[in-house]
Design an enzyme around this catalytic site. Sequence first.
Site, PDB file in Angstrom:
ATOM      1  CG  HIS A   9     -17.015   0.688 -17.027  1.00 39.86           C
ATOM      2  ND1 HIS A   9     -17.580   1.529 -16.098  1.00 39.86           N
ATOM      3  CD2 HIS A   9     -16.113  -0.060 -16.346  1.00 39.86           C
ATOM      4  CE1 HIS A   9     -17.065   1.293 -14.906  1.00 39.86           C
ATOM      5  NE2 HIS A   9     -16.154   0.343 -15.022  1.00 39.86           N
TER       6      HIS A   9
ATOM      7  CG  ASP B 177     -14.724   1.526 -11.377  1.00 38.32           C
ATOM      8  OD1 ASP B 177     -14.642   1.087 -12.543  1.00 38.32           O
ATOM      9  OD2 ASP B 177     -15.406   0.983 -10.479  1.00 38.32           O
TER      10      ASP B 177
ATOM     11  CD  GLU C 293     -17.862  -2.784 -15.060  1.00 40.01           C
ATOM     12  OE1 GLU C 293     -17.221  -3.711 -14.538  1.00 40.01           O
ATOM     13  OE2 GLU C 293     -18.247  -1.780 -14.415  1.00 40.01           O
TER      14      GLU C 293
END
Length: 370
Positions: A93, A210, A244
Site C-alpha cells: 500500500h 509502512d 489500507e
Amino acid sequence: MSREIKRSPENTEFHNQISDLTTRSMNLMLELCEIPSPTGYTAKAEKFVLDYLEKLGFKPWQSVKGGVWCCLDPKHDATTAEADDAALLLAAHIDTLGLMVRHIKADGRLRLTTLGSFPYNYVEQENVLVFTREGTSYEGSVHLINPAVHASREVNDKKRDDASVELVLDEQVFSREDVAALGISAGDFVALEARARLAGDGYLKSRHLDDKASAAMLLVLAEEIAAGRLQPSRKVYLYFSNYEEVGHGAASGHPLGIKDMLAVDMGVVGTDLDTDEHVLSICAKDSSGPYNFEFTTELVNIAKAKELEHCVDIYPFYGSDASCAMAAGYDYRFALVGTGVANSHGYERIHRRGVTATIALLHCLIAEAK
C-alpha cells in the site's frame, strides 16, 4: 536479536545477486517516502507508481477509487485476465498515516483528527504540510497547547489527544478569518514530514516505511522482469492500494484468475515477537485470524531452502490488505510477509538485511512454478 546465518555457496551467490536489488530498493524507498500520501490524498503517489510501471513497458491501470494494478507482462492489462489463470497477486500500500483539519480555532490554530491509527504522542513536534482543496500547501508543526516548559507545569503529564494537541501554521494568522483567507478549511489533508534518511550501518529511518518499503521492493522486482532478469513462472499481478490504513484498500477491483494473494507489508517489532529490523517476517496470524496454512508453509520452506534470515510471528493488533480482501469474500489463498519495521506508526526503521531477505523471498516466489 537475529544473527546473520552462514549460507551454502549456492545460496551465498544468490544472496549476492539480491544485494543489488536491496540497494536499488532502499534508494527508491527514500524517494517514495518523501511523496505526501496520507490515506485519502494519494494522487501523487499513484501517479509516481503508474509512471514508473509505464516507463518499464507495462500497462498499469487504476481502479475507480485509485488503486494501481499491473500485470507483470507487457502484453497483458485489465482486459486479458482469465478465470483460470491461477495468478499470484502481490499487494503493497502507498497510503500512509496522516491527519486532517477538524476545526479552525478562534486564535487561528487548527484542531486535528487522525487518518489511520496512531497516538498523538507520535506526531507531537512534527513538521507538516496542510493541503487545501484549491491545491495550495502551507507548512506548520504540531504542538501541545501551551508547550513551553517555562510556561507550564503540565507538559510532562498532559494527555496527548485531539483536544490538547494542535497544528500551528507557519503563517501570520491570528483568527479564524485569517486562516480562512488562506483557503484552509475543515477537511483539508495534513501530511507528516517523512525525514527519510540512510543511517549508520545499513539502516534506513523514515516515517511511512509502512508500507512504502514494500512498494519500492515490488517496483524493483518489476524492473527485473521488464529487463528479462527474472522470469515469472505464472501470471503475476501487482496491486498498490491507497486505503489500507483505513481498512478497505483491497476490498474491490480485483482482476479474474487470482489464486494466491500475498500482502507485502511490515513485520512488527515488539518485546514478545521474534521479528526485528534484520529479518524477513512471515505472519501466521493477525487480528483477522490465521493465514492460509499451505501458502504460508510454502513461504517458510522457501526461506529455509534459501537460508534467508526470517522468523514466523503472530500480530494481535494488525490487519493487512490480504485480511481485507479475505473479508470482502475473495476466494484465494492468503498470506502476509514483510521486512521487520521498528517503531511502527512512528519514526520507523529498517535494515538492509531484512530488505534483502524479503526481496529474495519474493524473487523466488515469482520464479518458482506452482
